[in-house]
Write a protein that holds these residues in place. Structure first.
Motif, PDB file in Angstrom:
ATOM      1  N   ALA A  48       2.666  -4.050  -6.098  1.00 15.24           N
ATOM      2  CA  ALA A  48       1.729  -2.960  -6.372  1.00 15.24           C
ATOM      3  C   ALA A  48       1.221  -3.032  -7.808  1.00 15.24           C
ATOM      4  O   ALA A  48       0.030  -2.811  -8.078  1.00 15.24           O
ATOM      5  N   VAL A  68      -2.687  -3.582  -9.106  1.00 16.22           N
ATOM      6  CA  VAL A  68      -3.372  -2.729 -10.078  1.00 16.22           C
ATOM      7  C   VAL A  68      -3.965  -3.572 -11.205  1.00 16.22           C
ATOM      8  O   VAL A  68      -5.108  -3.358 -11.628  1.00 16.22           O
ATOM      9  N   ILE A  86       2.565   4.685 -11.441  1.00 10.88           N
ATOM     10  CA  ILE A  86       1.654   3.562 -11.665  1.00 10.88           C
ATOM     11  C   ILE A  86       0.519   3.967 -12.601  1.00 10.88           C
ATOM     12  O   ILE A  86       0.121   3.203 -13.492  1.00 10.88           O
ATOM     13  N   TRP A  87      -0.016   5.178 -12.418  1.00 15.94           N
ATOM     14  CA  TRP A  87      -1.065   5.653 -13.309  1.00 15.94           C
ATOM     15  C   TRP A  87      -0.554   5.774 -14.746  1.00 15.94           C
ATOM     16  O   TRP A  87      -1.251   5.399 -15.690  1.00 15.94           O
ATOM     17  N   SER A 141      -0.237   2.113 -15.960  1.00 12.64           N
ATOM     18  CA  SER A 141      -1.501   1.362 -15.987  1.00 12.64           C
ATOM     19  C   SER A 141      -2.436   1.881 -17.074  1.00 12.64           C
ATOM     20  O   SER A 141      -3.200   1.105 -17.663  1.00 12.64           O
ATOM     21  N   MET A 175       0.823  -1.202   0.000  1.00 13.49           N
ATOM     22  CA  MET A 175       0.000   0.000   0.000  1.00 13.49           C
ATOM     23  C   MET A 175       0.862   1.260   0.000  1.00 13.49           C
ATOM     24  O   MET A 175       0.548   2.244  -0.680  1.00 13.49           O
ATOM     25  N   ALA A 223       2.153   6.620  -7.048  1.00 12.36           N
ATOM     26  CA  ALA A 223       0.829   6.714  -7.662  1.00 12.36           C
ATOM     27  C   ALA A 223       0.902   7.259  -9.084  1.00 12.36           C
ATOM     28  O   ALA A 223       0.256   6.736 -10.003  1.00 12.36           O
ATOM     29  N   LEU A 242       6.939  -2.641  -5.096  1.00 12.42           N
ATOM     30  CA  LEU A 242       6.387  -2.011  -6.294  1.00 12.42           C
ATOM     31  C   LEU A 242       5.919  -3.065  -7.300  1.00 12.42           C
ATOM     32  O   LEU A 242       4.937  -2.847  -8.015  1.00 12.42           O
ATOM     33  N   LEU A 256       2.118   1.720  -3.445  1.00 12.09           N
ATOM     34  CA  LEU A 256       1.059   2.265  -4.297  1.00 12.09           C
ATOM     35  C   LEU A 256       0.916   3.767  -4.097  1.00 12.09           C
ATOM     36  O   LEU A 256       0.760   4.518  -5.071  1.00 12.09           O
ATOM     37  N   TYR A 257       0.977   4.201  -2.861  1.00  9.28           N
ATOM     38  CA  TYR A 257       0.818   5.634  -2.570  1.00  9.28           C
ATOM     39  C   TYR A 257       2.018   6.447  -3.048  1.00  9.28           C
ATOM     40  O   TYR A 257       1.853   7.503  -3.671  1.00  9.28           O
TER      41      TYR A 257
END
Length: 256
Positions: free
Chosen positions: A219, A223, A51-52, A55, A41, A48, A216, A44-45
């Motif tokens: 993570a 996702v 990852i965006w 993804s 988590m 972010a 990661l 992920l934070y």
């Protein structure tokens, strides 16, 4: 039972996460071996935006490849399911093609199209079209011979039978295959991104693994799992609205 059924999808994953967290703490497992859910988590934070960025690319290639697979697979399924000649001619080829490991095809796609988006789209397509074609063909094959004879005696052509009876009959099979194929499309995109791309969740996980940033990597897996669940639930919702007649009276069912 209704309350238990609704709470199950939340309680069971939460219990597994708590057990995972406690096991990591109790056995003092290093993060580069198995990170705890809390570490995932945090990853992920903290990542972010990255990852965006990755993804969104994976979601794009998956949706495009899946859309092509739906169109091609449905057409092929109708063709195979409505014609004995097409069945005997094409079905062995489809089975043989589906048996080829797609990982082995990605390097060929790189030679043809270069690294990046196109190989990921093609790989997503190749993994997801086969279940669609097979299920649609199976739906068409469920038309009873007696019903076919009656329709032909009333003057219906083969095209009329397929259009008015076969396609509606195959809709539950189609939606069942869509829920399976969308998850396979994500697998195809990630495989291609892992081997031959500079953007995507597969690329992110490869880079993170090379740097021993295992939280990661997990993570990225989270996702992918979340995107797959959301897409699955979307098709399950549409299926329930469009083919509720096929599952009416059923006590339970996947996505029903």
């Amino acid at each position: 039972m209704n309350m238990m059924e609704r709470a199950g999808p939340i309680v069971l994953p939460l219990a597994l996460l708590i057990l995972w967290e406690l096991a990591c703490k109790a056995f003092d497992i290093p993060p580069f071996v198995l990170p705890s859910p809390s570490m995932v988590m945090v990853a992920l934070y903290n990542n972010a935006f990255v990852i965006w960025f990755h993804s969104s690319q994976t979601l794009y290639t998956t949706v495009v490849g899946f859309a092509v697979a739906v169109a091609f697979g449905a057409f092929l399924g109708i063709l195979v399911g409505s014609s004995r000649l097409a069945y005997t001619s094409l079905y062995p080829m489809l089975v043989g093609f589906n048996s080829v490991p797609k990982v082995a095809i990605v390097p060929i796609l790189v030679v043809w199209f270069g690294i990046g988006t196109v190989p990921a789209i093609v790989t997503a397509f190749m993994l997801s079209f086969f279940p669609i074609a097979v299920n649609v063909a199976t739906g068409l094959a469920t038309i009873e011979p007696d019903l076919r004879d009656v329709l032909r005696s009333l003057g219906a052509s083969q095209l009329d039978i397929v259009r008015k009876i076969g396609i509606p009959r195959s809709m539950p099979y189609l939606f069942a295959s869509l829920k399976i194929s969308i998850t396979l499309a994500f697998v195809g995109s990630v495989i291609s991104e892992t081997l031959a791309s500079n953007r995507g969740i597969g690329t992110l996980m490869t880079q993170a693994s090379a740097n021993f940033n295992i939280p990661l990597v997990f993570a990225g897996l989270v996702v992918i799992a979340l995107m797959g669940i959301v897409m699955y639930m979307m098709f399950a919702f549409v299926e329930k609205r469009m083919t509720g007649w096929a599952t009416r009276g059923a006590t339970f069912g996947i996505g029903g």
